[in-house]
Design an enzyme around this catalytic site. Structure first.
Site, short mmCIF file in Angstrom:
data_model
loop_
_atom_site.label_atom_id
_atom_site.label_comp_id
_atom_site.label_asym_id
_atom_site.label_seq_id
_atom_site.Cartn_x
_atom_site.Cartn_y
_atom_site.Cartn_z
N LYS A 148 0.85 -1.19 0.00
CA LYS A 148 0.00 0.00 0.00
C LYS A 148 0.89 1.24 0.00
O LYS A 148 2.04 1.11 0.39
CB LYS A 148 -0.94 -0.02 1.20
CG LYS A 148 -0.28 0.40 2.52
CD LYS A 148 -1.27 0.53 3.62
CE LYS A 148 -1.54 1.94 4.03
NZ LYS A 148 -0.52 2.54 4.90
N ASP A 188 -2.67 -5.52 2.71
CA ASP A 188 -3.06 -4.66 3.82
C ASP A 188 -2.60 -5.44 5.05
O ASP A 188 -3.18 -6.48 5.36
CB ASP A 188 -4.58 -4.47 3.86
CG ASP A 188 -4.97 -3.55 5.00
OD1 ASP A 188 -4.37 -3.65 6.09
OD2 ASP A 188 -5.89 -2.73 4.82
N HIS A 189 -1.57 -4.98 5.70
CA HIS A 189 -0.95 -5.83 6.71
C HIS A 189 -1.89 -6.12 7.89
O HIS A 189 -1.69 -7.08 8.63
CB HIS A 189 0.39 -5.27 7.20
CG HIS A 189 0.29 -4.16 8.18
ND1 HIS A 189 0.10 -2.86 7.81
CD2 HIS A 189 0.37 -4.14 9.54
CE1 HIS A 189 0.04 -2.11 8.88
NE2 HIS A 189 0.21 -2.84 9.96
N ASP A 245 -3.98 7.02 4.65
CA ASP A 245 -2.99 6.16 5.30
C ASP A 245 -3.66 5.04 6.10
O ASP A 245 -3.14 3.93 6.15
CB ASP A 245 -2.11 7.03 6.22
CG ASP A 245 -0.97 6.23 6.82
OD1 ASP A 245 -0.33 5.47 6.08
OD2 ASP A 245 -0.71 6.39 8.03
N HIS A 305 -6.87 -0.02 6.47
CA HIS A 305 -7.00 -0.81 7.70
C HIS A 305 -8.39 -0.70 8.33
O HIS A 305 -9.00 -1.70 8.70
CB HIS A 305 -5.95 -0.37 8.73
CG HIS A 305 -4.55 -0.33 8.17
ND1 HIS A 305 -4.10 -1.21 7.23
CD2 HIS A 305 -3.51 0.50 8.43
CE1 HIS A 305 -2.84 -0.94 6.94
NE2 HIS A 305 -2.46 0.10 7.64
N LYS A 355 -2.84 10.08 15.08
CA LYS A 355 -1.46 10.01 15.56
C LYS A 355 -1.34 10.89 16.80
O LYS A 355 -2.11 11.84 16.98
CB LYS A 355 -0.50 10.55 14.49
CG LYS A 355 -0.60 9.84 13.16
CD LYS A 355 0.48 8.81 13.01
CE LYS A 355 0.45 8.18 11.63
NZ LYS A 355 0.81 6.78 11.61
C1 BG6 Z 1 0.67 1.70 8.24
C2 BG6 Z 1 0.60 3.19 8.22
O1 BG6 Z 1 -0.04 1.15 7.17
O2 BG6 Z 1 0.10 1.23 9.46
C3 BG6 Z 1 1.30 3.79 9.41
O3 BG6 Z 1 1.21 3.67 7.03
C4 BG6 Z 1 0.76 3.19 10.69
O4 BG6 Z 1 1.13 5.21 9.44
C5 BG6 Z 1 0.76 1.68 10.62
O5 BG6 Z 1 1.58 3.65 11.74
C6 BG6 Z 1 0.04 1.09 11.81
O6 BG6 Z 1 0.23 -0.30 11.81
P1 BG6 Z 1 0.21 -1.12 13.17
O7 BG6 Z 1 0.36 -2.54 12.73
O8 BG6 Z 1 1.37 -0.62 13.97
O9 BG6 Z 1 -1.10 -0.82 13.81
#
Ligand code: BG6
Length: 567
Positions: free
Chosen positions: A221, A250-251, A308, A313, A413
């Site tokens: 992404k 999408d992790h 973002d 997510h 954030k």
């Molecule tokens: C990423 C965003 O996809 O996900 C970041 O680009 C964010 O801005 C991150 O900090 C959050 O991932 P996680 O797994 O730490 O909740």
């Protein structure tokens, strides 16, 4: 392995023994105390467990325990980048450690910088020591693993570099290492199209996969920066590859707790029965982050919280929470339902955005005794930037199940803590009996899926405080991953890489899904265009966002339930 657990049963229920015979048990040991029968059961690798009831832990394994993976080469574009050393290599190392990767396999890094195999390996080892989820790196294992890692120098925009990549891939003796290829695009999104085009021109990627061999592309992404650009990128990628060869990451979908949403909903009668507008008052999805944008100001100026976090997510979590049961567990059926859900989100007009979406930007504030700078003071951020670092919204899903139920989503954030959770707030009981006497002090039931940290599920209901007075207060039933399964939680990237190698696209975003998600976000962005932030839209670092976000819920008689982290 001999696996013994103890099952204790009340004598009056002794007949359960008969039903136990229907399992393929290797050994049953029985002995009696005054009023209890103890049974010790050995059932190969499957456990039967109970502490003080007849319940068994019937473990249901879907498919084979191990993914069916074929020998292949994983080519990482962007080999010198942060993602490679921080996430990809640690994930592959752990998969190797757990013997989940195919045999044989190779990792080939592609980037512009001049490096040898050895110097790249040394760099990766440093990264692994820093970012590995296991406390110490097993150096003997690393040495074996490193032998599968190679570096290829090349410029992404130069077709010749892809041709020489092909020559280097073709040097493998095993045909499968030459032709089963997973291309991981850990590069700038503006280079995705060009890289895929060159892969095709260099005959490394074939849309007509032939025989037993396959080629796949994993795309990081952000996928486009709005609907039209995502559509264009889709057109360009699918010109050279079939949709089934494209794995959009999408992790969040690789997180255990996110995968558990479907299991939780569709393998439990008691919750899914309540999962409707008749029982649920509203749902809150919170993804809060303690960190500011830090060194990512340049990227964030282009993205903002909407692109973002929300487009991917949050909307992914929402679609899993709200989708209908799929007709089967295959990737297409699941993604069909997620797309339907995204398409059922009620479109917003500009007025709707004004009343139902809140944006915010952090200004300086104290967090943990340290002064955090304002967003506008961060590196590579314009001092007059109107980019949102926070967003909250009230969405409606116009379908039979959810009609009228608000879905509140928020992310930001520099909030007080990092936590992701879904809170399902049930309807209040009728205003009679206890509720009538408690005069609005009776909390409604809530179910919280804690995605991270303190991974688990919490059910909150009212109970009587022991004693002679009649006092009620909320109490909780908890399921904790740590307590139940131990602290082992694989990184999201481990699962995602394994699935991509195995060719299962369930945890990846399909073309129509990504475009449907952009539609939701595009309307909001459009409504914000050219409108500078007002004073009310700033929040101090270390607080839960702008006041407008509280008002958004307050207008419907709701309030945000902030996550709580237990250490
Ligand atoms: C990423 C965003 O996809 O996900 C970041 O680009 C964010 O801005 C991150 O900090 C959050 O991932 P996680 O797994 O730490 O909740």
């Amino acid at each position: 392995m001999l696996c013994e657990r103890y099952l204790s049963i009340d004598l009056s229920l002794f007949q359960v023994m008969i039903s136990l015979e229907s399992y393929e048990l290797e050994n049953i040991f029985i002995w009696c105390s005054s009023d209890l029968v103890f049974i010790s059961i050995d059932r190969g690798n499957n456990m039967i467990d109970s502490t003080d009831s007849l319940d068994e832990l019937l473990t249901c394994r879907l498919g084979a325990g191990k993914r069916d993976v074929q020998p292949c080469t994983i080519v990482i574009f962007g080999a010198s980048g942060d993602l490679t050393s921080r996430k990809l290599i640690p994930a592959l190392y752990h998969l190797y450690k757990e013997k989940q990767l195919p045999q044989p396999f190779r990792i080939l890094g592609f980037a512009r910088r001049d490096k040898s195999d050895d110097s790249w390996r040394a760099e990766l080892l440093e990264g692994l020591k820093k970012y590995s989820r296991s406390k110490s790196v097993d150096l003997a294992l690393w040495t074996q693993f490193a032998e599968t890692i190679f570096y290829h120098r090349g410029d992404l925009s130069d077709l010749e570099a892809y041709k020489s990549l092909k020559i280097s891939l073709d040097q493998a003796e095993d045909d499968r290492l030459k032709k089963n290829l997973l291309f991981y695009l850990a590069i700038s999104p503006s280079q995705f199209s060009e890289a895929v085009q060159h892969l095709s021109e260099a005959r490394l990627l074939s849309k007509e996969e032939t025989g037993d061999h396959w080629q796949r592309i994993v795309v990081e992404k952000p996928f486009g920066h709005d609907g039209p650009s995502a559509h264009e990128l889709n057109e360009s990628l699918t010109h050279h590859a079939h949709e089934r060869q494209i794995y959009r990451i999408d992790h969040y979908l690789g997180k255990e707790t996110v995968q558990n949403i479907m299991v939780f909903r569709f393998s439990n009668f008691i919750f899914e029965e309540l999962w409707t507008r008749q029982s649920i008052d509203h749902i809150q999805i919170t993804v809060s982050e303690k960190l500011g944008v830090g060194s990512r100001g340049g990227y964030y100026e282009e993205a903002g919280a909407l692109r973002d976090m929300v487009q991917n997510h949050l909307l992914q979590v929402m679609s899993l929470i709200a989708m209908e049961p799929p007709v089967s567990l295959n990737d297409e059926s699941i993604r069909d339902e997620k797309v339907k859900l995204l398409q059922s989100i009620r479109p917003m007009t500009e007025e709707d955005v004004a009343s139902r979406v809140v944006r915010g930007q952090y200004f300086a504030g104290m967090m943990d005794g340290e002064m955090r700078p304002a967003y506008r003071q961060e590196q590579k951020v314009s001092p007059t930037s109107n980019v949102e670092t926070y967003s909250a919204m009230k969405l409606f899903v116009d379908n039979w199940r959810w009609s009228g139920v608000p879905f509140y989503l928020r992310t930001g954030k520099n909030l007080p803590l990092s936590a992701s959770e879904v809170r399902v707030q049930f309807r209040p009981v009728p205003n009679v009996l206890f509720a009538a006497q408690c005069q609005h002090n009776l909390d409604s039931n809530a179910l919280t899926l804690r995605l991270q940290p303190n991974e688990g599920i919490n059910l909150r209901f009212n109970g009587k405080v022991p004693g002679n007075s009649s006092e009620l207060r909320p109490v909780s039933m908890q399921f904790s991953y740590d307590t139940e399964f131990g602290a082992y939680t694989p990184e999201a990237y481990e699962r995602l890489l394994l699935e991509a190698v195995a060719g299962d696209a369930t945890l990846f975003i399909r073309r129509d899904e990504v475009e449907a998600a952009w539609k939701v976000v595009d309307t909001i962005r459009k409504a914000w265009e050219g409108k500078p932030l007002s004073n009310r839209e700033f929040y101090s670092a270390g607080t839960w966002g702008p006041e407008a976000a509280d008002e958004l819920l307050g207008r419907s008689g709701h309030r945000w339930r902030n996550p709580v982290i237990h250490s």
